[in-house]
Design an enzyme around this catalytic site. Structure first.
Site, PDB file in Angstrom:
ATOM      1  N   SER A 232       0.860  -1.191   0.000  1.00 46.93           N
ATOM      2  CA  SER A 232       0.000   0.000   0.000  1.00 46.93           C
ATOM      3  C   SER A 232       0.896   1.240   0.000  1.00 46.93           C
ATOM      4  O   SER A 232       2.126   1.115   0.012  1.00 46.93           O
ATOM      5  CB  SER A 232      -0.910  -0.028   1.222  1.00 46.93           C
ATOM      6  OG  SER A 232      -0.130  -0.108   2.388  1.00 46.93           O
TER       7      SER A 232
ATOM      8  N   ILE B 178      -2.867   9.516  -6.385  1.00 43.98           N
ATOM      9  CA  ILE B 178      -2.169  10.570  -7.144  1.00 43.98           C
ATOM     10  C   ILE B 178      -1.998  10.145  -8.602  1.00 43.98           C
ATOM     11  O   ILE B 178      -2.154  10.957  -9.519  1.00 43.98           O
ATOM     12  CB  ILE B 178      -0.779  10.859  -6.518  1.00 43.98           C
ATOM     13  CG1 ILE B 178      -0.927  11.284  -5.053  1.00 43.98           C
ATOM     14  CG2 ILE B 178      -0.023  11.911  -7.321  1.00 43.98           C
ATOM     15  CD1 ILE B 178      -1.718  12.551  -4.839  1.00 43.98           C
TER      16      ILE B 178
ATOM     17  N   ASP C  25      -8.641  10.659  -0.767  1.00 39.54           N
ATOM     18  CA  ASP C  25      -8.261  10.689  -2.185  1.00 39.54           C
ATOM     19  C   ASP C  25      -9.223  11.542  -3.007  1.00 39.54           C
ATOM     20  O   ASP C  25      -8.827  12.106  -4.026  1.00 39.54           O
ATOM     21  CB  ASP C  25      -8.206   9.270  -2.764  1.00 39.54           C
ATOM     22  CG  ASP C  25      -6.830   8.647  -2.538  1.00 39.54           C
ATOM     23  OD1 ASP C  25      -5.844   9.405  -2.422  1.00 39.54           O
ATOM     24  OD2 ASP C  25      -6.731   7.408  -2.469  1.00 39.54           O
TER      25      ASP C  25
ATOM     26  N   GLU D 104     -10.368  -8.794   1.080  1.00 49.69           N
ATOM     27  CA  GLU D 104     -11.455  -7.835   0.852  1.00 49.69           C
ATOM     28  C   GLU D 104     -11.557  -7.372  -0.600  1.00 49.69           C
ATOM     29  O   GLU D 104     -12.606  -6.919  -1.045  1.00 49.69           O
ATOM     30  CB  GLU D 104     -11.264  -6.568   1.699  1.00 49.69           C
ATOM     31  CG  GLU D 104     -11.402  -6.747   3.173  1.00 49.69           C
ATOM     32  CD  GLU D 104     -10.042  -6.875   3.844  1.00 49.69           C
ATOM     33  OE1 GLU D 104      -9.126  -7.459   3.210  1.00 49.69           O
ATOM     34  OE2 GLU D 104      -9.894  -6.411   4.983  1.00 49.69           O
TER      35      GLU D 104
ATOM     36  N   LYS E 255      10.704  -8.964  -9.505  1.00 44.60           N
ATOM     37  CA  LYS E 255       9.940 -10.134  -9.046  1.00 44.60           C
ATOM     38  C   LYS E 255       8.644  -9.773  -8.287  1.00 44.60           C
ATOM     39  O   LYS E 255       7.596 -10.372  -8.569  1.00 44.60           O
ATOM     40  CB  LYS E 255      10.839 -11.037  -8.190  1.00 44.60           C
ATOM     41  CG  LYS E 255      10.293 -12.422  -7.974  1.00 44.60           C
ATOM     42  CD  LYS E 255      10.387 -13.302  -9.205  1.00 44.60           C
ATOM     43  CE  LYS E 255      11.732 -13.960  -9.288  1.00 44.60           C
ATOM     44  NZ  LYS E 255      11.947 -14.736 -10.489  1.00 44.60           N
TER      45      LYS E 255
ATOM     46  N   CYS F  36     -13.508  25.637  11.929  1.00 48.92           N
ATOM     47  CA  CYS F  36     -14.482  24.760  12.594  1.00 48.92           C
ATOM     48  C   CYS F  36     -14.243  24.740  14.110  1.00 48.92           C
ATOM     49  O   CYS F  36     -14.559  25.716  14.776  1.00 48.92           O
ATOM     50  CB  CYS F  36     -14.480  23.381  11.958  1.00 48.92           C
ATOM     51  SG  CYS F  36     -16.081  22.587  12.158  1.00 48.92           S
TER      52      CYS F  36
ATOM     53  N   GLY G 116     -11.616  25.285  15.528  1.00 54.17           N
ATOM     54  CA  GLY G 116     -10.749  26.450  15.719  1.00 54.17           C
ATOM     55  C   GLY G 116     -11.570  27.729  15.880  1.00 54.17           C
ATOM     56  O   GLY G 116     -11.243  28.606  16.679  1.00 54.17           O
TER      57      GLY G 116
ATOM     58  N   GLU H  18     -19.906  20.561  23.892  1.00 55.42           N
ATOM     59  CA  GLU H  18     -19.255  19.302  23.478  1.00 55.42           C
ATOM     60  C   GLU H  18     -18.201  18.904  24.513  1.00 55.42           C
ATOM     61  O   GLU H  18     -18.073  17.745  24.868  1.00 55.42           O
ATOM     62  CB  GLU H  18     -18.590  19.479  22.105  1.00 55.42           C
ATOM     63  CG  GLU H  18     -17.825  18.239  21.640  1.00 55.42           C
ATOM     64  CD  GLU H  18     -17.114  18.415  20.295  1.00 55.42           C
ATOM     65  OE1 GLU H  18     -17.098  19.541  19.743  1.00 55.42           O
ATOM     66  OE2 GLU H  18     -16.547  17.425  19.805  1.00 55.42           O
TER      67      GLU H  18
ATOM     68  N   ARG I 130     -21.245  19.389  14.542  1.00 58.17           N
ATOM     69  CA  ARG I 130     -22.529  19.266  15.235  1.00 58.17           C
ATOM     70  C   ARG I 130     -22.888  20.530  16.010  1.00 58.17           C
ATOM     71  O   ARG I 130     -24.036  20.850  16.201  1.00 58.17           O
ATOM     72  CB  ARG I 130     -22.498  18.114  16.251  1.00 58.17           C
ATOM     73  CG  ARG I 130     -22.345  16.764  15.646  1.00 58.17           C
ATOM     74  CD  ARG I 130     -22.670  15.637  16.613  1.00 58.17           C
ATOM     75  NE  ARG I 130     -22.719  14.398  15.857  1.00 58.17           N
ATOM     76  CZ  ARG I 130     -21.649  13.675  15.540  1.00 58.17           C
ATOM     77  NH1 ARG I 130     -20.449  14.062  15.940  1.00 58.17           N
ATOM     78  NH2 ARG I 130     -21.769  12.585  14.824  1.00 58.17           N
TER      79      ARG I 130
ATOM     80  N   HIS J 247     -15.447  24.585   6.446  1.00 52.93           N
ATOM     81  CA  HIS J 247     -14.115  24.073   6.092  1.00 52.93           C
ATOM     82  C   HIS J 247     -13.687  24.601   4.724  1.00 52.93           C
ATOM     83  O   HIS J 247     -13.926  23.922   3.711  1.00 52.93           O
ATOM     84  CB  HIS J 247     -14.141  22.543   6.031  1.00 52.93           C
ATOM     85  CG  HIS J 247     -14.270  21.891   7.358  1.00 52.93           C
ATOM     86  ND1 HIS J 247     -13.183  21.424   8.066  1.00 52.93           N
ATOM     87  CD2 HIS J 247     -15.352  21.620   8.121  1.00 52.93           C
ATOM     88  CE1 HIS J 247     -13.602  20.891   9.207  1.00 52.93           C
ATOM     89  NE2 HIS J 247     -14.912  21.002   9.258  1.00 52.93           N
TER      90      HIS J 247
ATOM     91  N   GLU K 237     -10.835  24.645   3.428  1.00 51.67           N
ATOM     92  CA  GLU K 237      -9.747  23.842   2.832  1.00 51.67           C
ATOM     93  C   GLU K 237     -10.245  22.833   1.803  1.00 51.67           C
ATOM     94  O   GLU K 237      -9.529  22.481   0.879  1.00 51.67           O
ATOM     95  CB  GLU K 237      -8.940  23.139   3.933  1.00 51.67           C
ATOM     96  CG  GLU K 237      -9.622  22.001   4.683  1.00 51.67           C
ATOM     97  CD  GLU K 237     -10.483  22.445   5.868  1.00 51.67           C
ATOM     98  OE1 GLU K 237     -10.889  23.626   5.896  1.00 51.67           O
ATOM     99  OE2 GLU K 237     -10.775  21.606   6.745  1.00 51.67           O
TER     100      GLU K 237
HETATM  101  N1  GLN Z   1     -16.314  19.115  17.222  1.00 48.58           N
HETATM  102  C1  GLN Z   1     -16.910  20.289  16.649  1.00 48.58           C
HETATM  103  C2  GLN Z   1     -18.357  20.041  16.268  1.00 48.58           C
HETATM  104  O1  GLN Z   1     -18.790  18.937  16.101  1.00 48.58           O
HETATM  105  C3  GLN Z   1     -16.109  20.798  15.474  1.00 48.58           C
HETATM  106  C4  GLN Z   1     -16.019  19.834  14.337  1.00 48.58           C
HETATM  107  C5  GLN Z   1     -14.922  20.155  13.361  1.00 48.58           C
HETATM  108  O2  GLN Z   1     -13.955  20.856  13.686  1.00 48.58           O
HETATM  109  N2  GLN Z   1     -15.007  19.625  12.172  1.00 48.58           N
HETATM  110  O3  GLN Z   1     -19.104  20.959  16.083  1.00 48.58           O
END
Ligand code: GLN
Length: 551
Positions: free
Chosen positions: A13, A19, A71, A150, A190, A382, A384, A406, A463, A508, A510
């Site tokens: 693997s 890529i 991926d 699998e 081989k 998020c 952060g 949380e 959440r 997010h 990114e």
């Molecule tokens: N744990 C947080 C939530 O569920 C943030 C989730 C995250 O950073 N993707 O809201």
């Protein structure tokens, strides 16, 4: 008719099947073929959403809210197009579907078996994206390694498809390893021969071999591989270790992987691939004019793949700024108010990563406080963003118990809390706020000017939400909601006033950064890091910190 290319892996693997598949797709797309990629994973999880990042790296999220293998992130970053639910299938999902059908009585009393029921369902899903004449070519990457228990139903499904559709419509590209034995100074074929043999024992022969190698494959060796693996000589492709994943499409073009595939699929060669923008990006990536150091504060930092999309977004944004972004991983669990200065003082910018659970949470809050008070460019994603709100509540608003419910379900001040709809859900998998949502940005906010727009859509995976009961207090004290969901009023973006760059987003960004479209927030963040560095250099580090301390 849609043509199919299957990418399988042998020997070991981690050879970079994703890529290679993405690079091939890029070349075919650049030749004008409508191309998409999908991934079939042999594990029993229904999707990777419930997997610990230590097990499987980042969970990538598509526009339509599928939690997928990382991926798919590479596919989107290379192709600059969106993928969807249909692009990632797992054994768990296939079985779930077949078992549900069995419960409904759809098989009319027949014995339900791997062959034909599971393999038929795999074939149905393999050809799903090829229907409705949407694509000329569908590339399917098979996760795992040929020979794994699998993988067997997938190999069988591809064997059947090749028989049904014909070899000119369905080919197999097998990625393998040619190890170099230092002591013998020799490349060894081989393991590749064995992996091809293993595949042919299951009735499937590869059409093309892509050979990962540390040393160039000389001509006679290519001939030997072709002879003993029963492929044409032009079908042995050398894949030398590359300095960056983004040079692989050009390497594959040099080796004519695209040409060989098209010939075997009896498709016209059309024009040469148009890769000017790609080459321009690669040039900027290789020859940066400056360098910044960004601290990535997270709890999975030991594993590079856990923050894959963030790291790639920095590569895109760095290249656009002609600046090398060195990401320094800082483990939030080991960050304390006592060592924060020592660990953070040489950074040009700080990013606090997404995450779940309370491990390392106070370290994240300390890092945010340091960035806010010392005017270090800060980007929160998020979790952060949520912790940026908790930090602000505690240290600016003086709400000492402020937390996310949380981390502390009993807190009296849940500035981050769960909305009612989320509370009703007891299952874990696929139950977060997932996928693309609208966001209205405040005219004149930093974020609106970065996006050059007031209406954006971004992807979510969480959440908990900012608790709007506290919004007025935040606004009065200088933390402003720069973006909200127009339907629900939920806060999407927070900015701190009078700071060189303090942007925290609930979504997010990114996931949407690609080579051809680096994400504007990452681009602006890298630019802010560069400016902060220039300012520090011109003031001298000591003077700068002192002036900040004195306000
Ligand atoms: N744990 C947080 C939530 O569920 C943030 C989730 C995250 O950073 N993707 O809201």
């Amino acid at each position: 008719m849609t043509k199919y290319i299957f990418v399988t892996g042998g020997v070991t693997s981690s050879l970079g099947k994703g890529i290679i598949a993405a690079s091939l797709a890029k070349l075919l797309q650049a030749r004008g073929f409508r191309t998409t990629i999908q991934k079939f994973d042999p594990y029993i999880n229904v999707d990777p959403g419930t997997l610990n990042p230590y097990e499987h790296g980042e969970c990538y999220v598509t526009e339509d809210g599928a939690e997928t293998d990382l991926d798919l992130g590479h596919y989107e970053r290379f192709l600059n197009t969106h993928t969807s639910q249909a692009n990632n299938v797992t054994t768990g999902r296939v079985y779930q579907y077949v078992i549900n059908k069995e419960r409904e009585g759809a098989y009319l009393g027949k014995t339900v078996q791997v062959i034909p029921h599971i393999t038929d369902e795999i074939k149905r899903r393999m050809t799903l994206l090829g229907q409705n004449n949407q694509y000329d070519i569908v590339i399917t990457e098979l996760g795992g390694t040929v020979g794994d228990i699998e993988s067997l139903p997938y190999v069988e499904a591809v064997r059947q498809l090749k028989w049904e559709l014909g070899n000119e419509n369905c080919i197999v590209v097998h990625l393998t390893l040619i190890p170099y034995l230092k002591a013998a100074k020799e490349l060894k074929t081989k393991p590749t021969q064995h992996s091809v043999k293993l595949m042919s024992e299951n009735g499937l022969n590869p059409d093309i071999l892509v050979c990962r190698t540390e040393e160039p494959l000389y001509k006679d060796l290519k001939r030997k591989i072709a002879l003993f693996c029963n492929v044409t000589q032009d079908a042995v492709i050398e894949a030398l270790d590359a300095d960056t994943i983004y040079s692989v499409p050009l390497e594959m073009m040099r080796e004519k992987l695209d040409v060989t595939c098209l010939q075997k699929l009896q498709l016209p060669l059309n024009e040469e691939p148009e890769l000017n923008k790609w080459k321009e990006f690669l040039n900027k990536l290789r020859y940066p004019k400056s360098k910044v150091t960004v601290g990535l504060i997270g709890k999975y930092v030991e594993l590079q793949d856990a923050y894959k999309s963030i790291l790639e977004a920095f590569i895109h944004a760095g290249a656009l700024n002609e600046c090398k972004v060195e990401v320094r991983n800082i483990h939030s669990e080991y960050l304390t108010p006592e060592n924060a200065i020592e660990k953070l003082q040489n950074l040009d910018a700080i990013l606090v990563a997404p995450g779940f659970g309370s491990r390392g949470i106070e370290g994240k809050i300390d890092a945010i406080r340091y960035a806010r008070e010392n005017h270090i460019p800060f980007f929160g994603i998020c979790l952060g963003m949520q912790m940026a709100c908790v930090e602000f509540a505690r240290n600016v608003l003086g709400i000492k118990n402020a937390h996310s419910t949380e981390m502390n379900p009993d807190t009296t001040d849940g500035v981050i809390a769960m909305m009612e709809e989320q509370k009703q859900i007891t299952q874990k998998g696929g139950t977060m706020r997932l996928g693309s949502y609208d966001c209205e940005l405040v005219q004149g906010s930093r974020t609106a000017s970065i996006y050059s727009s007031t209406h954006i859509t971004e992807r979510h995976r969480h959440r908990y939400e900012f608790n709007n009961e506290y919004l007025e207090a935040f606004e009065k004290a200088g933390m402003l909601p720069a973006g909200k969901n127009p339907k629900t009023g939920l806060v999407e973006v927070m900015e701190v006033k009078d700071h060189p760059f303090f942007v925290a987003v609930q979504y997010h960004p990114e996931y949407k950064s690609t080579v051809e479209n680096p994400h504007p927030l990452f681009v602006a963040f890298v630019k802010a890091a560069k400016e902060a560095q220039e300012k520090r250099n011109s003031l001298g580090h000591q003077v700068f910190e002192k002036s900040v301390a004195e306000g």
